[in-house]
Design a protein around this motif. Structure first.
Motif, PDB file in Angstrom:
ATOM      1  N   UNK A 181       0.854  -1.190   0.150  1.00 34.87           N
ATOM      2  CA  UNK A 181      -0.136   0.022   0.233  1.00 34.87           C
ATOM      3  C   UNK A 181       0.872   1.264  -0.173  1.00 34.87           C
ATOM      4  N   UNK A 182       2.031   1.301   0.751  1.00 38.86           N
ATOM      5  CA  UNK A 182       2.972   2.375   0.618  1.00 38.86           C
ATOM      6  C   UNK A 182       3.146   2.864  -0.558  1.00 38.86           C
ATOM      7  N   UNK A 183       3.520   1.781  -1.363  1.00 43.24           N
ATOM      8  CA  UNK A 183       4.439   2.113  -2.685  1.00 43.24           C
ATOM      9  C   UNK A 183       3.267   2.809  -3.515  1.00 43.24           C
ATOM     10  N   UNK A 184       1.852   2.984  -3.177  1.00 42.09           N
ATOM     11  CA  UNK A 184       0.952   3.392  -4.134  1.00 42.09           C
ATOM     12  C   UNK A 184       0.723   5.057  -3.976  1.00 42.09           C
ATOM     13  N   UNK A 185       1.500   5.491  -2.842  1.00 44.06           N
ATOM     14  CA  UNK A 185       1.127   6.871  -2.543  1.00 44.06           C
ATOM     15  C   UNK A 185       2.005   7.752  -3.246  1.00 44.06           C
ATOM     16  N   UNK A 186       1.614   9.041  -3.716  1.00 42.36           N
ATOM     17  CA  UNK A 186       2.350   9.921  -4.268  1.00 42.36           C
ATOM     18  C   UNK A 186       3.478  10.342  -3.490  1.00 42.36           C
ATOM     19  N   UNK A 187       4.646  10.711  -4.068  1.00 50.38           N
ATOM     20  CA  UNK A 187       5.904  10.992  -3.281  1.00 50.38           C
ATOM     21  C   UNK A 187       5.870  11.923  -2.555  1.00 50.38           C
ATOM     22  N   UNK A 188       4.964  13.012  -2.781  1.00 53.47           N
ATOM     23  CA  UNK A 188       4.981  14.146  -1.857  1.00 53.47           C
ATOM     24  C   UNK A 188       4.308  13.714  -0.469  1.00 53.47           C
ATOM     25  N   UNK A 189       3.798  12.400  -0.154  1.00 54.69           N
ATOM     26  CA  UNK A 189       3.246  11.978   1.186  1.00 54.69           C
ATOM     27  C   UNK A 189       4.296  11.603   1.926  1.00 54.69           C
ATOM     28  N   UNK A 190       4.477  11.952   3.341  1.00 58.76           N
ATOM     29  CA  UNK A 190       5.501  11.315   4.121  1.00 58.76           C
ATOM     30  C   UNK A 190       4.895   9.933   4.686  1.00 58.76           C
ATOM     31  N   UNK A 191       5.647   8.970   4.547  1.00 59.23           N
ATOM     32  CA  UNK A 191       4.897   7.597   4.900  1.00 59.23           C
ATOM     33  C   UNK A 191       5.361   7.380   6.484  1.00 59.23           C
ATOM     34  N   UNK A 192       4.265   6.908   7.240  1.00 55.34           N
ATOM     35  CA  UNK A 192       4.452   6.672   8.915  1.00 55.34           C
ATOM     36  C   UNK A 192       3.872   4.983   8.844  1.00 55.34           C
ATOM     37  N   UNK A 193       4.583   4.347   9.720  1.00 62.00           N
ATOM     38  CA  UNK A 193       4.163   3.015   9.462  1.00 62.00           C
ATOM     39  C   UNK A 193       3.643   2.302  11.012  1.00 62.00           C
ATOM     40  N   UNK A 194       3.474   3.302  11.881  1.00 65.50           N
ATOM     41  CA  UNK A 194       3.028   2.874  13.232  1.00 65.50           C
ATOM     42  C   UNK A 194       2.433   3.911  13.857  1.00 65.50           C
ATOM     43  N   UNK A 195       1.756   3.922  14.826  1.00 65.24           N
ATOM     44  CA  UNK A 195       0.928   4.850  15.335  1.00 65.24           C
ATOM     45  C   UNK A 195       2.172   5.859  16.349  1.00 65.24           C
ATOM     46  N   UNK A 196       3.374   5.131  16.592  1.00 64.94           N
ATOM     47  CA  UNK A 196       4.248   5.739  17.405  1.00 64.94           C
ATOM     48  C   UNK A 196       4.938   6.900  16.419  1.00 64.94           C
ATOM     49  N   UNK A 197       5.205   6.080  14.985  1.00 70.38           N
ATOM     50  CA  UNK A 197       5.730   7.244  13.978  1.00 70.38           C
ATOM     51  C   UNK A 197       4.911   8.558  13.642  1.00 70.38           C
ATOM     52  N   UNK A 198       3.528   7.834  13.593  1.00 70.26           N
ATOM     53  CA  UNK A 198       2.246   9.107  13.598  1.00 70.26           C
ATOM     54  C   UNK A 198       2.301   9.944  14.446  1.00 70.26           C
ATOM     55  N   UNK A 199       2.512   9.666  15.655  1.00 71.09           N
ATOM     56  CA  UNK A 199       2.500  10.727  16.796  1.00 71.09           C
ATOM     57  C   UNK A 199       3.873  11.424  16.732  1.00 71.09           C
ATOM     58  N   UNK A 200       4.814  11.091  16.308  1.00 68.72           N
ATOM     59  CA  UNK A 200       5.970  11.704  16.324  1.00 68.72           C
ATOM     60  C   UNK A 200       6.003  12.883  15.073  1.00 68.72           C
ATOM     61  N   UNK A 201       5.274  12.605  14.044  1.00 66.14           N
ATOM     62  CA  UNK A 201       5.384  13.330  13.111  1.00 66.14           C
ATOM     63  C   UNK A 201       4.152  14.353  13.226  1.00 66.14           C
ATOM     64  N   UNK A 202       3.539  14.161  14.122  1.00 67.40           N
ATOM     65  CA  UNK A 202       2.317  15.155  14.703  1.00 67.40           C
ATOM     66  C   UNK A 202       3.051  16.230  15.717  1.00 67.40           C
ATOM     67  N   UNK A 203       4.043  15.858  16.191  1.00 68.10           N
ATOM     68  CA  UNK A 203       4.843  16.529  17.249  1.00 68.10           C
ATOM     69  C   UNK A 203       4.502  16.064  18.783  1.00 68.10           C
ATOM     70  N   UNK A 204       3.968  14.820  18.800  1.00 71.15           N
ATOM     71  CA  UNK A 204       3.517  14.312  20.107  1.00 71.15           C
ATOM     72  C   UNK A 204       4.688  13.405  20.545  1.00 71.15           C
TER      73      UNK A 204
END
Length: 209
Positions: A181-204
């Motif tokens: 699924x990750x390979x289908x996203x446009x290159x401008x999108x930043x891939x996060x692979x877990x809730x922890x990575x998502x939290x970090x990307x959001x500044x949490x």
């Protein structure tokens, strides 16, 4: 909402398979990549063209909605999604939910997840002229949040949604279910692979996840 907060993609597929079976068409999991992220009207048009169906959209969508609503109370959140959602809220991050689902189904999902509240900004496909991948749903959400699109971060599980947010000039965090699924996203999108990575990307604080 669908796939990002709620594990509802399988229920949407179930309603599609049931609707097709009602009209004599046998289908299964192979339909998922064909309809992933699309609006109900787009799925209906695809099925009419692919299978030669003559059923009109009103009858088709009514049956699918009824099937969905019967099963929606059993929906569960995507693992870690509500924890990030609530942590962002506690941190004072203003949030909105932007969906290609109808208003009725979106509200059923909100009830199932227990996140209904009067102040929550939500955009359904009924609130816009064009659904994702048009930028309009995200642009409307930013306007209702009183923010410039460039100030907004969109979290998406689907490439269709990511393209919509990119078109609206937003930063996009793509949270796919797997590498395929990750390979289908446009290159401008930043891939996060877990809730922890998502939290970090959001500044949490990622240590909480």
């Amino acid at each position: 909402m669908d796939g990002t907060l709620a594990e509802s993609e399988s229920l949407h597929l179930k309603t599609l398979i049931a609707a097709l079976a009602r009209h004599g068409v046998e289908a299964g999991e192979e339909m998922h990549p064909l309809v992933f992220g699309k609006t109900g009207r787009e799925v209906h048009a695809l099925c009419r063209e692919r299978f030669g169906l003559s059923v009109d959209f009103a009858e088709w969508s009514m049956y699918r909605a009824r099937t969905y609503l019967e099963n929606a109370p059993g929906l569960v959140p995507r693992p870690g999604a509500l924890e990030v959602y609530r942590a962002a809220k506690a941190a004072g991050i203003t949030q909105a939910i932007v969906s290609n689902a109808s208003r009725m189904l979106l509200e059923a999902n909100l009830r199932a997840l227990g996140i209904e509240e009067p102040s929550l900004v939500t955009i359904s496909v009924n609130d816009v002229r064009e659904g994702k991948p048009s930028a309009e749903p995200y642009e409307r959400a930013a306007w209702l949040l009183r923010l410039a699109p460039e100030e907004v971060i969109a979290v998406e599980d689907s490439p269709t949604g990511a393209r919509a947010a990119i078109a609206a000039h937003m930063r996009v965090l793509a949270w796919p279910f797997d590498d395929e699924g990750a390979a289908l996203f446009p290159p401008q999108a930043q891939i996060v692979r877990s809730p922890r990575e998502l939290a970090r990307a959001l500044g949490l604080d990622p240590a909480a996840f």
